[in-house]
Design a protein around this motif. Structure first.
Motif, mmCIF file in Angstrom:
data_model
loop_
_atom_site.group_PDB
_atom_site.id
_atom_site.type_symbol
_atom_site.label_atom_id
_atom_site.label_comp_id
_atom_site.label_asym_id
_atom_site.label_seq_id
_atom_site.Cartn_x
_atom_site.Cartn_y
_atom_site.Cartn_z
ATOM 1 N N LEU A 108 0.989 -1.276 -0.312
ATOM 2 C CA LEU A 108 0.027 -0.146 0.143
ATOM 3 C C LEU A 108 0.983 1.315 -0.073
ATOM 4 O O LEU A 108 1.841 1.475 0.622
ATOM 5 N N THR A 152 -3.971 -0.975 6.481
ATOM 6 C CA THR A 152 -4.826 -1.981 5.753
ATOM 7 C C THR A 152 -5.874 -1.112 4.623
ATOM 8 O O THR A 152 -6.507 -1.653 3.702
ATOM 9 N N ALA A 153 -5.674 0.100 4.675
ATOM 10 C CA ALA A 153 -6.691 1.053 4.001
ATOM 11 C C ALA A 153 -7.896 0.960 4.455
ATOM 12 O O ALA A 153 -8.839 1.433 3.921
ATOM 13 N N LEU A 154 -8.004 0.344 5.735
ATOM 14 C CA LEU A 154 -9.510 0.382 6.389
ATOM 15 C C LEU A 154 -9.637 1.810 6.979
ATOM 16 O O LEU A 154 -8.663 2.242 7.570
ATOM 17 N N ARG A 181 -16.750 1.605 9.514
ATOM 18 C CA ARG A 181 -15.550 1.054 9.009
ATOM 19 C C ARG A 181 -15.708 0.595 7.676
ATOM 20 O O ARG A 181 -16.660 0.046 7.376
ATOM 21 N N PHE A 182 -14.729 0.804 6.741
ATOM 22 C CA PHE A 182 -14.786 0.483 5.266
ATOM 23 C C PHE A 182 -13.596 0.191 4.770
ATOM 24 O O PHE A 182 -12.711 1.001 5.244
ATOM 25 N N ASP A 183 -13.584 -0.456 3.744
ATOM 26 C CA ASP A 183 -12.177 -0.353 2.894
ATOM 27 C C ASP A 183 -12.257 0.557 2.009
ATOM 28 O O ASP A 183 -13.071 0.559 0.988
ATOM 29 N N ARG A 187 -9.912 1.637 0.026
ATOM 30 C CA ARG A 187 -9.156 1.454 -1.394
ATOM 31 C C ARG A 187 -10.006 0.318 -2.305
ATOM 32 O O ARG A 187 -10.099 0.676 -3.622
ATOM 33 N N ASP A 188 -10.578 -0.773 -1.852
ATOM 34 C CA ASP A 188 -11.162 -1.737 -2.502
ATOM 35 C C ASP A 188 -12.785 -1.772 -1.945
ATOM 36 O O ASP A 188 -13.008 -2.542 -1.349
ATOM 37 N N VAL A 212 -15.972 -2.271 -1.591
ATOM 38 C CA VAL A 212 -17.188 -3.233 -1.960
ATOM 39 C C VAL A 212 -18.690 -3.106 -1.767
ATOM 40 O O VAL A 212 -19.494 -3.939 -1.518
ATOM 41 N N SER A 234 -19.648 -2.325 1.338
ATOM 42 C CA SER A 234 -20.030 -3.059 2.465
ATOM 43 C C SER A 234 -19.369 -2.186 3.693
ATOM 44 O O SER A 234 -18.108 -1.852 3.396
ATOM 45 N N GLN A 238 3.248 -0.602 3.470
ATOM 46 C CA GLN A 238 2.767 -1.779 4.159
ATOM 47 C C GLN A 238 2.281 -2.913 3.160
ATOM 48 O O GLN A 238 1.773 -2.705 2.184
ATOM 49 N N LEU A 274 -14.995 -6.914 9.038
ATOM 50 C CA LEU A 274 -14.483 -6.188 7.882
ATOM 51 C C LEU A 274 -13.067 -6.642 7.416
ATOM 52 O O LEU A 274 -12.637 -6.791 6.308
ATOM 53 N N ARG A 290 -8.611 -10.107 -0.764
ATOM 54 C CA ARG A 290 -7.355 -9.851 -1.321
ATOM 55 C C ARG A 290 -6.578 -11.421 -1.690
ATOM 56 O O ARG A 290 -5.961 -11.561 -2.780
#
Lengths: 367, 176
Positions: A127, A159-161, A191-193, A195-196, A198, A200, B3, B20, B28
């Motif tokens: 990342l 994590t990009a979270l 909380r969410f991702d 970068r990716d 989806v 959710s 990272q 999550l 991934r």
């Protein structure tokens, strides 16, 4: 070897390994077996040879572990796996020693391992380092925390979270990567991702979600429930072991966190409640103004203007007056917690064909 | 500092019940599995099956992973187990057709006496080590084309070797 022998072998081989015989060819071969003892003997013998070799194969799990160790990767085994292969080493080793093809397969596993690591590296491109503005935000957050302004925005660099939290009494507008918006009315954490993304998110606390319509469903996961939507507006309150879902528009499906339980579909103006491990309660009709008051939104649905003025006065800590000639007028609208009072009043005035006067900090809606 | 997408902290969160984090981690990993099985097997339906099985294997074993920093090896082994289970399954009895069972019964009926007296080791002893290697790789589950790649030869050459082996064995069968 004459042609018929080769053809017979092809059929035997096809049946035992490679497939591809038509129904007619199989039928023909069955008839040949019945009429030709030599062919039947060859088929049975070949079948036994193949079965014998297969019976010598070591267990797949042990064989893979054995191959990793012989390939110099014993460190990649867990303690349990190390114990397992140690206990069975002799058995597997003897089989491999006496079967050159299996030894070749063990070498192939080493190649398979290397291929996997290449695929891993292709995906695991690190990342990117966070841009400096993120650190500035973090610094501002620290200052705000000290000042008891409890809106926190923290970013998981690993994590990009993305985790965004609003403390009790605070409002935070969160724009999600797909354009949807979560209006947090603290205490709340989403909380969410980033970068990716989806479509959710995981969520706890109080919020009003404004989900843009896409073909992929959007999911809000709380400790107790899953809320699946396509495009809609709804409130979620997940606190003290229960999740309340109130729908303003569109349609949502609410499911328990436990699998196999029935789900509930909500229509606009309905709500349901889910507790841990239990199915969602039956949907019930509610008044949005009251049922969604905890979102911090103002919901006006054919609401008398006098009542609307009271709600606005209380929520914005200002004084809003209505000309007596307009008290029986009704208004409809939904206003987010960050909407300015002037913005709301002008919208209402426009809908009613009235005007808004401001004098001495008092707003007055007049004809 | 850059990272990894599979940072041990993410793995730990997934282990600790963060839904999550687990979803992100598995998504991934799914990309890794997909690329890997596609390179190894090619057939999309099989790739999807293998990917799902490997993900389930990781999902169900994740909580038992003691060292999150060893997630890469953990995932790699899951992929290898699935891939080699798949190879083995190609020729396993469950893959055999009903027709094959009928054929076996007919063959047994036609060579009942022979079957009980066949000396398998004697039959195998007539083969060269090279041919035995091929036969063993084939019974392991590899296809002729894959064996050819492993041994650095052509598929036609491999098939010809097997056919010759069959003819040699056939002569031994006749003597039994």
């Amino acid at each position: 070897m004459h042609d018929s022998g080769m053809e017979q072998f092809d059929k035997i081989d096809a049946i035992l390994h490679e497939g591809g015989l038509t129904l007619e060819e199989r039928q023909s071969f069955m008839e040949a077996l019945e009429s030709d003892p030599d062919l039947a003997r060859s088929y049975a013998g070949w079948q036994q040879i193949c079965a014998h070799l297969r019976s010598r194969l070591p267990d797949t799990h042990l064989f893979v572990l054995y191959s990793l160790v012989t390939g110099g990767h014993a460190g990649e085994l867990s303690e349990e796996e190390s114990d397992e292969i140690r206990a069975n080493w002799g058995v597997v080793d003897r089989v491999v020693e006496s079967h050159p093809g299996f030894a070749e397969a063990a070498v192939q596993i080493e190649q398979d391992r290397q291929d996997f690591l290449e695929c891993w590296d292709q995906v695991d491109r690190p990342l990117r380092k966070l841009p400096s503005w993120s650190y500035r935000i973090a610094a501002v957050i620290a200052i705000l925390a000290v000042c008891f302004v409890a809106v926190l925005t923290l970013r998981d660099s690993d994590t990009a979270l993305q985790t965004i939290a609003a403390a009790s009494g605070e409002y935070e507008r969160v724009e999600l990567p797909d354009g949807s918006v979560a209006h947090l009315n603290g205490p709340a954490t989403i909380r969410f991702d980033e970068r990716d993304f989806v479509r959710s998110v995981t969520f706890n606390g109080q919020a009003f979600f404004d989900i843009i319509h896409q073909s992929d469903p959007f999911t809000v996961q709380t400790d107790e429930a899953f809320i699946h939507v396509l495009g809609t507006r709804f409130g979620v309150r997940s606190q003290q072991g229960a999740t309340h879902v109130v729908l303003e528009s569109g349609q949502v499906e609410v499911a328990s966190n436990a699998q196999g339980l029935p789900t509930v579909m909500l229509e606009p103006g309905q709500m349901t409640k889910v507790t841990d491990g239990a199915p969602p309660g039956p949907s019930s009709q509610v008044e949005l103004e009251n049922a969604l008051s905890w979102t911090g939104f103002i919901f006006l649905r054919q609401t008398p203007l006098s009542r609307a003025a009271t709600l606005l006065s209380e929520s914005r800590n200002v004084r809003v007056e209505v000309d007596p000639s307009l008290v029986n007028e009704t208004v409809t609208g939904t206003f987010a917690p960050d909407a300015e009072i002037e913005e709301i009043l002008n919208a209402l005035a426009l809908a009613l064909g009235t005007v808004v006067h401001t004098e001495g900090g008092v707003f007055r809606i007049a004809p | 500092m850059a990272q990894s997408k599979f940072d041990p902290r993410l793995v730990r969160r997934a282990q600790d019940g963060d839904g999550l984090a687990r979803e992100v981690l598995l998504r991934r990993l799914a990309q890794v599995f997909k690329n890997y099985f596609r390179a190894k097997v090619g057939n999309q339906a099989i790739v999807d099956d293998l990917m799902q099985c490997a993900l389930i294997r990781v999902h169900s074993g994740l909580s038992a992973l003691k060292h999150p920093d060893r997630f890469k090896a953990f995932a790699m082994k899951a992929a290898l187990f699935e891939l080699h289970d798949y190879y083995r399954g190609r020729h396993s009895p469950k893959e055999q057709t009903y027709d094959t069972q009928i054929l076996s019964e007919k063959a047994e009926a036609a060579s009942d006496r022979f079957e009980s007296t066949l000396d398998i080791e004697r039959v195998l002893s007539v083969l060269t080590p090279h041919v035995r290697r091929i036969l063993e790789l084939r019974e392991y589950g590899y296809k002729y084309k894959e064996i050819a790649n492993i041994l650095g030869t052509t598929e036609t050459a491999v098939k010809m070797q097997v056919k010759r082996a069959f003819e040699k064995m056939r002569n031994v069968f006749a003597e039994e």
